[in-house]
Design a protein around this motif. Sequence first.
Motif, PDB file in Angstrom:
ATOM      1  N   GLU A   3       0.867  -1.184   0.000  1.00  0.00           N
ATOM      2  CA  GLU A   3       0.000   0.000   0.000  1.00  0.00           C
ATOM      3  C   GLU A   3       0.907   1.238   0.000  1.00  0.00           C
ATOM      4  N   GLY A   5       0.162   4.301   0.544  1.00  0.00           N
ATOM      5  CA  GLY A   5      -0.134   5.271   1.608  1.00  0.00           C
ATOM      6  C   GLY A   5      -0.326   4.550   2.934  1.00  0.00           C
ATOM      7  N   ASN A   9      -6.353   4.292   2.550  1.00  0.00           N
ATOM      8  CA  ASN A   9      -5.781   5.536   2.033  1.00  0.00           C
ATOM      9  C   ASN A   9      -6.769   6.382   1.229  1.00  0.00           C
ATOM     10  N   SER A  10      -7.543   5.724   0.345  1.00  0.00           N
ATOM     11  CA  SER A  10      -8.435   6.510  -0.513  1.00  0.00           C
ATOM     12  C   SER A  10      -9.465   7.264   0.333  1.00  0.00           C
ATOM     13  N   ARG A  15     -11.147  12.089  -0.427  1.00  0.00           N
ATOM     14  CA  ARG A  15     -12.586  12.374  -0.284  1.00  0.00           C
ATOM     15  C   ARG A  15     -12.779  13.746   0.355  1.00  0.00           C
ATOM     16  N   TRP A  16     -13.940  14.355   0.114  1.00  0.00           N
ATOM     17  CA  TRP A  16     -14.232  15.653   0.701  1.00  0.00           C
ATOM     18  C   TRP A  16     -14.715  15.490   2.145  1.00  0.00           C
ATOM     19  N   LEU A  22     -22.797   6.334   1.031  1.00  0.00           N
ATOM     20  CA  LEU A  22     -24.200   6.311   0.597  1.00  0.00           C
ATOM     21  C   LEU A  22     -24.804   4.932   0.862  1.00  0.00           C
ATOM     22  N   THR A  23     -23.966   3.981   1.258  1.00  0.00           N
ATOM     23  CA  THR A  23     -24.480   2.678   1.686  1.00  0.00           C
ATOM     24  C   THR A  23     -24.736   2.728   3.196  1.00  0.00           C
ATOM     25  N   ALA A  97      -5.372  -4.875  -6.658  1.00  0.00           N
ATOM     26  CA  ALA A  97      -6.479  -4.374  -5.822  1.00  0.00           C
ATOM     27  C   ALA A  97      -6.243  -2.890  -5.584  1.00  0.00           C
ATOM     28  N   SER A  98      -5.824  -2.221  -6.650  1.00  0.00           N
ATOM     29  CA  SER A  98      -5.381  -0.831  -6.517  1.00  0.00           C
ATOM     30  C   SER A  98      -6.527   0.157  -6.677  1.00  0.00           C
ATOM     31  N   THR A 144     -21.469  12.065  -6.788  1.00  0.00           N
ATOM     32  CA  THR A 144     -20.557  13.146  -6.402  1.00  0.00           C
ATOM     33  C   THR A 144     -21.135  14.509  -6.792  1.00  0.00           C
ATOM     34  N   PHE A 314     -14.535   8.793 -12.195  1.00  0.00           N
ATOM     35  CA  PHE A 314     -13.175   8.409 -11.772  1.00  0.00           C
ATOM     36  C   PHE A 314     -12.674   7.280 -12.670  1.00  0.00           C
ATOM     37  N   TRP A 320       1.601   1.801 -13.717  1.00  0.00           N
ATOM     38  CA  TRP A 320       2.694   0.984 -13.186  1.00  0.00           C
ATOM     39  C   TRP A 320       2.663  -0.453 -13.711  1.00  0.00           C
ATOM     40  N   THR A 358     -17.973  -3.249  -6.460  1.00  0.00           N
ATOM     41  CA  THR A 358     -17.196  -2.086  -6.000  1.00  0.00           C
ATOM     42  C   THR A 358     -17.668  -1.544  -4.653  1.00  0.00           C
ATOM     43  N   PHE A 359     -18.635  -2.209  -4.041  1.00  0.00           N
ATOM     44  CA  PHE A 359     -19.035  -1.779  -2.705  1.00  0.00           C
ATOM     45  C   PHE A 359     -18.191  -2.486  -1.653  1.00  0.00           C
ATOM     46  N   LEU A 360     -18.036  -1.813  -0.501  1.00  0.00           N
ATOM     47  CA  LEU A 360     -17.291  -2.429   0.598  1.00  0.00           C
ATOM     48  C   LEU A 360     -17.817  -3.831   0.884  1.00  0.00           C
TER      49      LEU A 360
HETATM   50  C1  LIG Z   1     -16.555   9.350  -3.772  1.00  0.00           C
HETATM   51  C2  LIG Z   1     -16.737   7.879  -3.524  1.00  0.00           C
HETATM   52  C3  LIG Z   1     -17.750   7.441  -2.689  1.00  0.00           C
HETATM   53  C4  LIG Z   1     -17.929   6.081  -2.445  1.00  0.00           C
HETATM   54  N1  LIG Z   1     -18.943   5.700  -1.612  1.00  0.00           N
HETATM   55  C5  LIG Z   1     -19.099   4.379  -1.320  1.00  0.00           C
HETATM   56  C6  LIG Z   1     -20.106   3.941  -0.393  1.00  0.00           C
HETATM   57  O1  LIG Z   1     -20.895   4.724   0.097  1.00  0.00           O
HETATM   58  N2  LIG Z   1     -20.170   2.622  -0.092  1.00  0.00           N
HETATM   59  C7  LIG Z   1     -19.322   1.683  -0.637  1.00  0.00           C
HETATM   60  O2  LIG Z   1     -19.429   0.513  -0.317  1.00  0.00           O
HETATM   61  N3  LIG Z   1     -18.392   2.071  -1.544  1.00  0.00           N
HETATM   62  C8  LIG Z   1     -18.258   3.383  -1.902  1.00  0.00           C
HETATM   63  N4  LIG Z   1     -17.303   3.779  -2.802  1.00  0.00           N
HETATM   64  C9  LIG Z   1     -16.539   2.759  -3.486  1.00  0.00           C
HETATM   65  C10 LIG Z   1     -15.253   2.507  -2.712  1.00  0.00           C
HETATM   66  O3  LIG Z   1     -14.190   3.053  -3.428  1.00  0.00           O
HETATM   67  C11 LIG Z   1     -15.062   1.080  -2.467  1.00  0.00           C
HETATM   68  O4  LIG Z   1     -16.094   0.583  -1.652  1.00  0.00           O
HETATM   69  C12 LIG Z   1     -13.756   0.710  -1.767  1.00  0.00           C
HETATM   70  O5  LIG Z   1     -13.027   1.791  -1.285  1.00  0.00           O
HETATM   71  C13 LIG Z   1     -12.871   0.051  -2.783  1.00  0.00           C
HETATM   72  O6  LIG Z   1     -11.786  -0.474  -2.098  1.00  0.00           O
HETATM   73  P1  LIG Z   1     -10.520  -0.906  -2.892  1.00  0.00           P
HETATM   74  O7  LIG Z   1      -9.560  -1.405  -1.863  1.00  0.00           O
HETATM   75  O8  LIG Z   1     -10.890  -1.809  -4.028  1.00  0.00           O
HETATM   76  O9  LIG Z   1      -9.990   0.443  -3.588  1.00  0.00           O
HETATM   77  P2  LIG Z   1      -9.362   1.728  -2.911  1.00  0.00           P
HETATM   78  O10 LIG Z   1     -10.091   2.121  -1.692  1.00  0.00           O
HETATM   79  O11 LIG Z   1      -9.194   2.734  -4.007  1.00  0.00           O
HETATM   80  O12 LIG Z   1      -7.924   1.209  -2.448  1.00  0.00           O
HETATM   81  C14 LIG Z   1      -6.877   0.956  -3.357  1.00  0.00           C
HETATM   82  C15 LIG Z   1      -5.591   1.193  -2.627  1.00  0.00           C
HETATM   83  O13 LIG Z   1      -4.517   0.870  -3.495  1.00  0.00           O
HETATM   84  C16 LIG Z   1      -3.463   1.789  -3.286  1.00  0.00           C
HETATM   85  N5  LIG Z   1      -2.648   1.831  -4.500  1.00  0.00           N
HETATM   86  C17 LIG Z   1      -3.044   2.194  -5.743  1.00  0.00           C
HETATM   87  N6  LIG Z   1      -2.017   2.116  -6.606  1.00  0.00           N
HETATM   88  C18 LIG Z   1      -0.953   1.670  -5.904  1.00  0.00           C
HETATM   89  C19 LIG Z   1       0.409   1.404  -6.235  1.00  0.00           C
HETATM   90  N7  LIG Z   1       0.863   1.552  -7.489  1.00  0.00           N
HETATM   91  N8  LIG Z   1       1.241   0.966  -5.263  1.00  0.00           N
HETATM   92  C20 LIG Z   1       0.779   0.786  -3.979  1.00  0.00           C
HETATM   93  N9  LIG Z   1      -0.495   1.042  -3.616  1.00  0.00           N
HETATM   94  C21 LIG Z   1      -1.338   1.482  -4.566  1.00  0.00           C
HETATM   95  C22 LIG Z   1      -4.162   3.104  -2.997  1.00  0.00           C
HETATM   96  O14 LIG Z   1      -3.347   3.981  -2.249  1.00  0.00           O
HETATM   97  C23 LIG Z   1      -5.403   2.658  -2.229  1.00  0.00           C
HETATM   98  O15 LIG Z   1      -5.241   2.722  -0.847  1.00  0.00           O
HETATM   99  C24 LIG Z   1     -17.097   5.132  -3.070  1.00  0.00           C
HETATM  100  C25 LIG Z   1     -16.082   5.562  -3.944  1.00  0.00           C
HETATM  101  C26 LIG Z   1     -15.903   6.926  -4.164  1.00  0.00           C
HETATM  102  C27 LIG Z   1     -14.811   7.357  -5.112  1.00  0.00           C
END
Ligand SMILES: Cc1cc2nc3c(=O)[nH]c(=O)nc-3n(C[C@H](O)[C@H](O)[C@H](O)COP(=O)(O)OP(=O)(O)OC[C@H]3O[C@@H](n4cnc5c(N)ncnc54)[C@H](O)[C@@H]3O)c2cc1C
Length: 379
Positions: A3, A5, A9-10, A15-16, A22-23, A97-98, A144, A314, A320, A358-360
């Motif tokens: 990771e 960060g 991290n995201s 985020r604002w 929203l879930t 899983a980025s 958004t 987005f 990479w 794409t939901f948690l």
């Molecule tokens: C504005 C917004 C609102 C959302 N609201 C909801 C909601 O209400 N409910 C819900 O369930 N989901 C929501 N989501 C979707 C949400 O993104 C996912 O639920 C969840 O965060 C996805 O997790 P993830 O680990 O797949 O991706 P991310 O959370 O994006 O995590 C990916 C991680 O990979 C890391 N990474 C990326 N590239 C690299 C690299 N090259 N090297 C090392 N690390 C790297 C990043 O730093 C990041 O921490 C929302 C998304 C957005 C954008």
Amino acid sequence: MLERGEVANSWRRERWESLRLLTPNWQSRLPGLRYDGPDPDGYMSMPEVTEFIDRFAKAAGAPVRTGVNVTSVRTAGDQFQVTTSDGEISSRSVVIASGACNRPAVPPLSAAVPSSLLQLTPFDYRGPGQLPDGGVLVVGASATGVQLAAEISRSGRPVTLSVGEHVRLPRLYRGQDVLWWMDAAGIWDQRYDEVDDLDRARRLPSPQLVGTPERSTLDLNALTGLGVELVGRLAAVRDGRALFSGGLRNVFSLADLKLNRLLDSFDEWALTSGRDGDFAAPERFEPTRVPAAGRLSLDLADGEIRTVLWATGFRPDYGWLDIPVTDQKGRLRHEGGVTDCPGLYALGLPVLLRRKSTFLYGIEDDAREVIAHLAGYLS
Ligand SMILES: Cc1cc2nc3c(=O)[nH]c(=O)nc-3n(C[C@H](O)[C@H](O)[C@H](O)COP(=O)(O)OP(=O)(O)OC[C@H]3O[C@@H](n4cnc5c(N)ncnc54)[C@H](O)[C@@H]3O)c2cc1C
């Protein structure tokens, strides 16, 4: 697990401030960890989300190496060679899983916006206090865009919202959260190979929803009520003028039609499952109101608009990834998370294996299947 960060991290960095999930809380679940607080129907704030994911990382004992940026992944014989900010790693398998939302998708026409205007993306935006006084053009009316348009409008700035194709949803239907209905009716569990038009499903904009303590609906009628001016899709910026598509009436009718079809399917599910009596009576919502004199263009140079906010979606970032598994549009080619490069997998992309991917709470089922494939590959 690498990771770049911190854990979550995201949610911490991209985020604002006012954002809430929203879930609903009951839908915030990760393998072995569920929301267990006093408000299952509420919506988590960002500090609550990061705390939840932190808690999961600890409980799961996930071997996370934070602060390690992956700068290259390539094949080397039957291994993968991974270059990171903390040295080289070789492995027999890699799971991407980025994330699906690494970069804001800003259309190229943004280059023609006069330089006197501030341009922001949801990654730069933290709250209305950072904006200059004066009008704001918000481009994009999905989750958004509608949330930011409402917040900025409440700060006293005039907001114009450019609306293209969108998904309209009420927050509550027949007394239940609309996402509860989608869950109960099996929509979120629908698999990628059962979806009629998968490419379209994967590109579907997020629904017009907001998580607030009042559980209120934030559709275009609510925004009109706040004084937000609705215009059509931003088609071009020419000689300092923003030009919008006409046909808002059609765009609105389509979203209303799809909403009503969805509500019909909920009512049908309630009847066939024998649960119709458990809910309030079926209801239908007022059609989206079409502005009486919709503007087709807006002078961006006359000082009325001071800020343009791109709420245009987005994109993932695979800068990479030095393996040819992306298409011309930069999207990862995969079949249910399995790429055509043996040993290379993905998780967390739209409709990866199911509509909830794409939901948690969608990750658990997908991860089990993808990891089963991976384990088969390794053995
Ligand atoms: C504005 C917004 C609102 C959302 N609201 C909801 C909601 O209400 N409910 C819900 O369930 N989901 C929501 N989501 C979707 C949400 O993104 C996912 O639920 C969840 O965060 C996805 O997790 P993830 O680990 O797949 O991706 P991310 O959370 O994006 O995590 C990916 C991680 O990979 C890391 N990474 C990326 N590239 C690299 C690299 N090259 N090297 C090392 N690390 C790297 C990043 O730093 C990041 O921490 C929302 C998304 C957005 C954008």
